[in-house]
Enzyme design. Structure first.
Site, mmCIF file in Angstrom:
data_model
loop_
_atom_site.group_PDB
_atom_site.id
_atom_site.type_symbol
_atom_site.label_atom_id
_atom_site.label_comp_id
_atom_site.label_asym_id
_atom_site.label_seq_id
_atom_site.Cartn_x
_atom_site.Cartn_y
_atom_site.Cartn_z
ATOM 1 N N ASP A 255 0.897 -1.147 0.115
ATOM 2 C CA ASP A 255 -0.052 -0.106 -0.078
ATOM 3 C C ASP A 255 1.005 1.434 0.032
ATOM 4 O O ASP A 255 2.151 0.988 -0.717
ATOM 5 C CB ASP A 255 -1.007 0.027 1.294
ATOM 6 C CG ASP A 255 -2.341 0.465 0.959
ATOM 7 O OD1 ASP A 255 -2.333 1.807 0.312
ATOM 8 O OD2 ASP A 255 -3.223 0.160 1.542
ATOM 9 N N ASP A 256 0.366 2.238 0.391
ATOM 10 C CA ASP A 256 1.150 3.454 0.551
ATOM 11 C C ASP A 256 2.451 3.524 1.185
ATOM 12 O O ASP A 256 2.386 2.958 2.347
ATOM 13 C CB ASP A 256 0.266 4.688 0.775
ATOM 14 C CG ASP A 256 -0.894 4.832 0.136
ATOM 15 O OD1 ASP A 256 -0.884 4.760 -1.274
ATOM 16 O OD2 ASP A 256 -1.980 5.065 0.678
#
Ligand SMILES: *[C@@H]1O[C@H](CO)[C@@H](O)[C@H](O)[C@H]1NC(C)=O
Ligand SMILES: *[C@@H]1O[C@H](CO)[C@@H](O)[C@H](O)[C@H]1NC(C)=O
Ligand SMILES: *[C@@H]1O[C@H](CO)[C@@H](O)[C@H](O)[C@H]1NC(C)=O
Ligand SMILES: *[C@@H]1O[C@H](CO)[C@@H](O)[C@H](O)[C@H]1NC(C)=O
Ligand SMILES: *[C@@H]1O[C@H](CO)[C@@H](O)[C@H](O)[C@H]1NC(C)=O
Ligand SMILES: *[C@@H]1O[C@H](CO)[C@@H](O)[C@H](O)[C@H]1NC(C)=O
Length: 467
Positions: A255-256
């Protein structure tokens, strides 16, 4: 018979000898610690002083609890550090319970998170979210959790914390297996003067490092690794925090790599605590399906004064991405980014005004976020699919966007519409390929980056050695 006895006696002597050597080694290890921290400690103890077994199988939850409890008496007497020696230390969730405390992981120390759910107490949802991120209701406590603390250091000579997240990812993906939100790896709440540094963090069940409702936070020298297809394994998530400095981190994530947050819709608006005065520098990110740095999507307490520089990404979906939606309210403003180097990505610039995930149906449809003053300069990006997708809101445009000195080289088969802009306004200067007409071209504009220093940059680290 007699021979056997002799053999036994010799073995016993040998074993005793080895044991005493072991003890001696531990003592030596204790003496030879050198590291840099916001504060050094007067007292120290080894995890093994509290009955811990580093075989990767025995649960050490009680040993961590006993050690931390025992050392808490020194909070007002020069503080204490708990040293985790080489070994594999299996444990469930445990709490840091006293201020002026350091958790130090030696080079070959590995804290292994238990996969037994009964080792993870449940805690209420965060007030600024109103519910758990994965499911309604509560959440599992983080592997390492602390609240209302001052002066806490989690560091090591590149020791490892392994969240053993695979079983949680599996439960999360199979519908109905998880009705409580997955644990994070490290969460510090309502705390100040935090340092998390020089560690390798792998395979968190969900987010890795989550400082929330906290201030004066230094995050330095972390190697964070998770499979690029693992769910929600954000690297570092400063959430409703003031004065945070994240530097020299290498993050591979599903994810980020960094996700800047401040609460979700009506819950975040009511809690009203922004993330502001955030520095991110010398970050290297690999995350093919997510952002290098995301602002949002939970930003309902506001995000202001973020300064990111010397950011490298190798294979990501986007650079510094803004994610928001109707119902979020608040603002993302005064964002400054410079010196980004990207290789292989879908969108160099990406802003999304319709990131429509809501905690429940109770969000306010009139709560529109204000996105204003977003500055990017000195960008080199190669092998890019789309230069930009900038998607503001109808009747609520994103304004004050500035992009200068950006050179984008496209993939072999680039898309026709390189700059896809709706409901935005701003300027560009020295940007190629040619930007959309909503971003007016001006000659020789240099987008601003603040010259002043933030207080979090004034922190002087002390050299700590254990004698
Ligand atoms: C940690 O503290 C929280 C309260 O702040 C509590 O709910 C939780 O059970 C504690 N965890 C452990 C492992 O004792
Ligand atoms: C720490 O360990 C990780 C994983 O082994 C490694 O990739 C990284 O280079 C190490 N960092 C330092 C500063 O030695
Ligand atoms: C900790 O990490 C920082 C930043 O990466 C590095 O400069 C420093 O040498 C490291 N310290 C130790 C004790 O490994
Ligand atoms: C443009 O950006 C590049 C890459 O960061 C940098 O090397 C160069 O100095 C910048 N040019 C100007 C005029 O600032
Ligand atoms: C360029 O990007 C594409 C994806 O768009 C990728 O498949 C390819 O490997 C990249 N090429 C290089 C040289 O990195
Ligand atoms: C351009 O952006 C809009 C809004 O985000 C989107 O609906 C549309 O599909 C995009 N067009 C192209 C050609 O990518």
């Amino acid at each position: 018979m007699d021979q056997m006895k002799v053999v036994h006696t010799i073995s016993a002597i040998l074993i005793l000898g080895m044991l005493s050597l072991r003890v001696a080694e531990c003592r030596t290890a204790k003496v030879s610690l050198h590291y840099r921290a916001i504060n050094c400690r007067k007292h120290s103890a080894l995890l093994t002083d509290f009955g811990a077994v580093g075989d990767g199988k025995t649960s050490n939850t009680k040993a961590f609890k006993a050690a931390i409890h025992s050392l808490s008496k020194y909070a007002s007497d020069g503080g204490a550090q708990l040293i985790v020696p080489p070994g594999k230390w299996l444990t469930g969730s445990f709490n840091l319970t006293s201020s002026h405390f350091t958790l130090f992981l030696e080079k070959k120390a590995v804290i292994l998170a238990s996969q037994d759910e009964s080792e993870w107490p449940q805690v209420p949802p965060l007030p600024s979210y109103g519910r758990g991120r994965d499911a309604y209701g509560g959440r599992f406590s983080s592997l390492i959790f602390g609240t209302h603390l001052t002066d806490v250091v989690i560091t090591g000579n590149n020791g490892t914390i392994d969240g053993q997240g695979a079983t949680w990812w599996k439960k999360f993906r199979s519908d109905g297996f998880l009705n409580v939100t997955r644990p994070y790896m490290i969460e510090l709440m309502h705390s100040n003067q935090i340092q998390i540094s020089n560690l390798t963090l792998i395979n968190s069940p969900s987010w890795f490092v989550h400082p929330v409702y906290s201030s004066d936070i230094l995050i330095q020298g972390l190697t964070i690794l998770a499979p690029v297809d693992s769910p929600n394994t954000d690297g570092v998530d400063p959430d409703s925090c003031t004065n945070t400095r994240i530097e020299d981190c290498f993050i591979v994530s599903g994810d980020d790599c960094i996700a800047v947050k401040s609460g979700w819709d009506q819950y975040g608006i009511k809690y009203g605590m922004p993330t502001k005065h955030l520095i991110i520098r010398r970050l290297t990110c690999i995350s093919p399906d997510s952002a290098t740095i995301a602002l949002g999507s939970e930003m309902s307490g506001g995000i202001q004064d973020v300064r990111a520089e010397d950011i490298t990404a190798i294979d990501t979906q986007s650079g510094v991405r803004i994610k928001t939606a109707i119902g979020r309210g608040a603002y993302v403003k005064d964002i400054y980014v410079r010196r980004m180097t990207f290789k292989t990505m879908k969108y160099v610039f990406w802003m999304s005004g319709a990131y429509n995930q809501h905690p429940d149906a109770g969000f306010d449809p009139n709560a529109l976020p204000e996105i204003q003053g977003i500055n990017y300069r000195d960008v080199v990006a190669e092998n890019v699919t789309y230069s930009a997708r900038l998607d503001g809101m109808a009747n609520n445009p994103f304004t004050g966007i500035c992009i200068s000195n950006a050179t984008i080289t496209l993939t072999e088969k680039p898309k026709d519409l390189q700059w896809n802009c709706t409901n935005i306004a701003g300027v560009t200067s020295n940007v190629s390929p040619k930007p959309c007409s909503l971003l007016h071209v001006k000659e020789d504009v240099v987008c601003p980056f603040p010259e002043d220093q933030l207080p979090i940059d004034d922190i002087q680290l002390k050299t700590c050695s254990t004698t």
